[in-house]
Motif scaffolding. Structure first.
Motif, mmCIF file in Angstrom:
data_model
loop_
_atom_site.group_PDB
_atom_site.id
_atom_site.type_symbol
_atom_site.label_atom_id
_atom_site.label_comp_id
_atom_site.label_asym_id
_atom_site.label_seq_id
_atom_site.Cartn_x
_atom_site.Cartn_y
_atom_site.Cartn_z
ATOM 1 N N LEU A 1 -24.485 -36.563 16.203
ATOM 2 C CA LEU A 1 -24.647 -35.311 16.828
ATOM 3 C C LEU A 1 -25.562 -35.484 18.111
ATOM 4 O O LEU A 1 -25.194 -35.144 19.149
ATOM 5 N N ASN A 2 -26.652 -35.750 17.808
ATOM 6 C CA ASN A 2 -27.825 -35.762 18.951
ATOM 7 C C ASN A 2 -27.267 -36.657 19.941
ATOM 8 O O ASN A 2 -27.611 -36.400 21.177
ATOM 9 N N GLY A 3 -26.659 -37.842 19.768
ATOM 10 C CA GLY A 3 -26.269 -38.844 20.650
ATOM 11 C C GLY A 3 -25.238 -38.122 21.597
ATOM 12 O O GLY A 3 -25.042 -38.347 22.734
ATOM 13 N N TYR A 4 -24.348 -37.548 20.878
ATOM 14 C CA TYR A 4 -23.073 -36.776 21.668
ATOM 15 C C TYR A 4 -23.663 -35.521 22.581
ATOM 16 O O TYR A 4 -23.322 -35.587 23.790
ATOM 17 N N ASP A 5 -24.440 -34.880 21.819
ATOM 18 C CA ASP A 5 -25.075 -33.681 22.487
ATOM 19 C C ASP A 5 -26.047 -34.091 23.548
ATOM 20 O O ASP A 5 -25.944 -33.519 24.727
ATOM 21 N N ALA A 6 -26.535 -34.983 23.664
ATOM 22 C CA ALA A 6 -27.748 -35.574 24.619
ATOM 23 C C ALA A 6 -26.817 -36.067 25.704
ATOM 24 O O ALA A 6 -27.115 -35.839 27.025
#
Length: 522
Positions: A245-250
């Motif tokens: 999720l950090n990758g998507y949200d970034a």
């Protein structure tokens, strides 16, 4: 008036802070929503990429154009037949062509038509910039093209620009120097250890153990040819889920920052206040919804629900519209905003204007929506509301794409927005009501097809006849391939999902045999 469409591929609106996401992913989009209109009930009629963008620009459902797939017959438009003039429906009656007829200069910065060999996507555009990496571009590679275009055209009157940003689509590859803006941000509270354990038992492309479709994520994303990797191989823990999720949200925040720079350039050119700006997407993205991660492969709320933020001249300020609309409703809405009515809209369009909402907030929505998916699964979904406590998403499956979906699924989005609990068996009356709505929609479209099309074929059944949806076909050239499907069944058994493998054999064994004669059965 100038018109800018920001097409943010694979953007799930539930990951935008203006739609209630607890992480602050989208301050620029939030500010646009605050000075304009935000729609919470906008869905693409056809998903994912190629069917959605074809529907958006043609103003027509995929069942009418024939474009519902990513390969095979249903990835190309139906022949128009004897009614075809020197130019076809896509050019004369598409949104871009209609804008040209009203004096607009239409331009596009996108590789999409090349990515999918979708040449009808360019119909009506007078200026096209292919950014050259077939959707693997990052913001830093698109912005120089945009800057040159703005230098040449921003001050001109009456232009329409379609701008694609791709970073939010898998694989997540935001540059390393952007950092990890959500490193310390808590996960949304609906994610739990128990949920991860349940999702580990799921089968099908982009399940928690199959983030690379039929294999692990790393090899599955090798096509991107990027050294930046913001995703785990599998999601087996909350730590893995956080990395994913950090990758998507970034990526969302990276694009949002680019939009801030774009708006500053429009302001510096003195045209920001005269520019109608739409922020939307071709489709959403399942991020745990239905147990699927980083994919847009179903006819459900997660895949088909779109962000829709509209701001600029003539748009009501600070309004939130909860009515139901298709994305293809934007075509007649835009013409209404330009002309003051829709009298001259093409008869073949399936959209209806909601310009009264855009202008002053007056509701102008639909009673229900039917959404379709034929690229990863063959499904149709029906979205409708009963009352404040029941916002229904009904999903009917004709080919499950190896996810082992039942024929009918039903979700109440009020208390289950991420579609974790199928309540179809508890509400047969609601399923019957949804099936009636689907049947009514289908009958109306077959009637319309008899008037305007060269055939009376529902392309969903073409997809099924040709071996299934492209990304899950049991016949060449799509899907995992004969050996790939065998390998995937072995993978399921090796990762504790033998029951899922057995269910796939039971459902798809006959189809596999029919399309692979002489090959040993599954």
């Amino acid at each position: 008036m100038r018109i800018l469409y920001l097409d943010l591929d694979a953007l799930n609106p539930s990951h935008l802070s203006c739609y209630g996401y607890p992480r602050q992913t989208s301050p620029t989009i939030d500010a646009l929503a605050a000075r304009g209109l935000r729609g919470t009930g906008v869905y693409c009629s056809d998903a994912p990429c190629l069917p959605s963008r074809t529907a958006f620009y043609s103003g027509r459902f995929g069942i009418q154009t024939g474009v519902v797939g990513h390969g095979g017959t249903a990835a190309d438009p139906k022949p128009q037949g004897p009614s075809r003039e020197f130019k076809d429906h896509f050019t004369l009656d598409g949104l871009a062509g209609q804008l040209v007829q009203r004096g607009y200069h239409t331009a596009m910065i996108s590789p999409f038509g090349d990515r999918h060999s979708a040449h009808h996507f360019y119909a009506g555009f007078r200026e096209i910039h292919n950014t050259g990496k077939s959707g693997n571009e990052i913001v830093a590679e698109v912005e120089p093209v945009l800057d040159r275009w703005l230098d040449a055209h921003a001050a001109n009157d009456d232009w329409y620009l379609h701008l694609n940003f791709w970073d939010i689509h898998t694989p997540y590859r935001t540059p390393e120097d952007f950092g990890d803006p959500f490193k310390d941000a808590p996960l949304p509270d609906w994610f739990t250890d128990e949920l991860v354990q349940r999702h580990l038992k799921k089968t099908g492309p982009h399940a928690a153990q199959d983030l690379g479709m039929y294999i692990g994520a790393y090899d599955g994303f090798r096509y991107a040819k990027t050294n930046v990797r913001r995703y785990p191989d599998t999601i087996e823990s909350l730590a893995d889920l956080r990395e994913w999720l950090n990758g998507y949200d970034a990526a969302i925040k990276y694009v949002d920052d680019a939009i801030a720079r774009l708006l500053a350039k429009l302001e510096a050119a003195g045209v920001l206040d005269d520019t109608l700006i739409l922020v939307s997407a071709d489709h959403g993205e399942n991020q745990g919804d239905l147990g699927i991660y980083g994919e847009h492969g179903t006819a459900d709320h997660a895949t088909c629900h779109l962000p829709f933020v509209l701001a600029g001249p003539g748009v009501v300020q600070g309004h939130v519209d909860h009515e139901l609309h298709y994305h293809l409703d934007f075509a007649p809405t835009l013409i209404d905003l330009i002309d003051g009515n829709t009298d001259q809209c093409p008869e073949v369009w399936d959209g209806q204007s909601w310009a009264t909402t855009v202008r002053n907030g007056t509701p102008a929505g639909r009673d229900d929506l039917v959404v379709s998916q034929c690229c990863h699964v063959a499904q149709r979904g029906v979205r409708f509301n009963d009352d404040a406590d029941h916002a229904w998403m009904y999903v009917r499956t004709y080919h499950d794409g190896f996810h082992n979906f039942p024929q009918e699924m039903l979700f109440n989005l009020v208390d289950d927005p991420h579609e974790q609990v199928n309540v179809a068996e508890q509400h047969p009356d609601v399923c019957a009501k949804a099936a009636w709505r689907l049947s009514r929609w289908h009958d109306a479209n077959m009637q319309k097809m008899a008037r305007f099309c060269s055939d009376v074929v529902d392309p969903l059944w073409t997809v099924v006849k040709e071996g299934g949806p492209f990304h899950a076909s049991v016949s060449p050239p799509g899907g995992p391939g004969t050996q790939g499907l065998r390998d995937y069944l072995d993978r399921l058994e090796a990762t504790g999902r033998g029951a899922g493998a057995a269910a796939i054999r039971a459902t798809h064994g006959r189809r596999f045999a029919d399309f692979n004669p002489g090959v040993a059965p599954l």
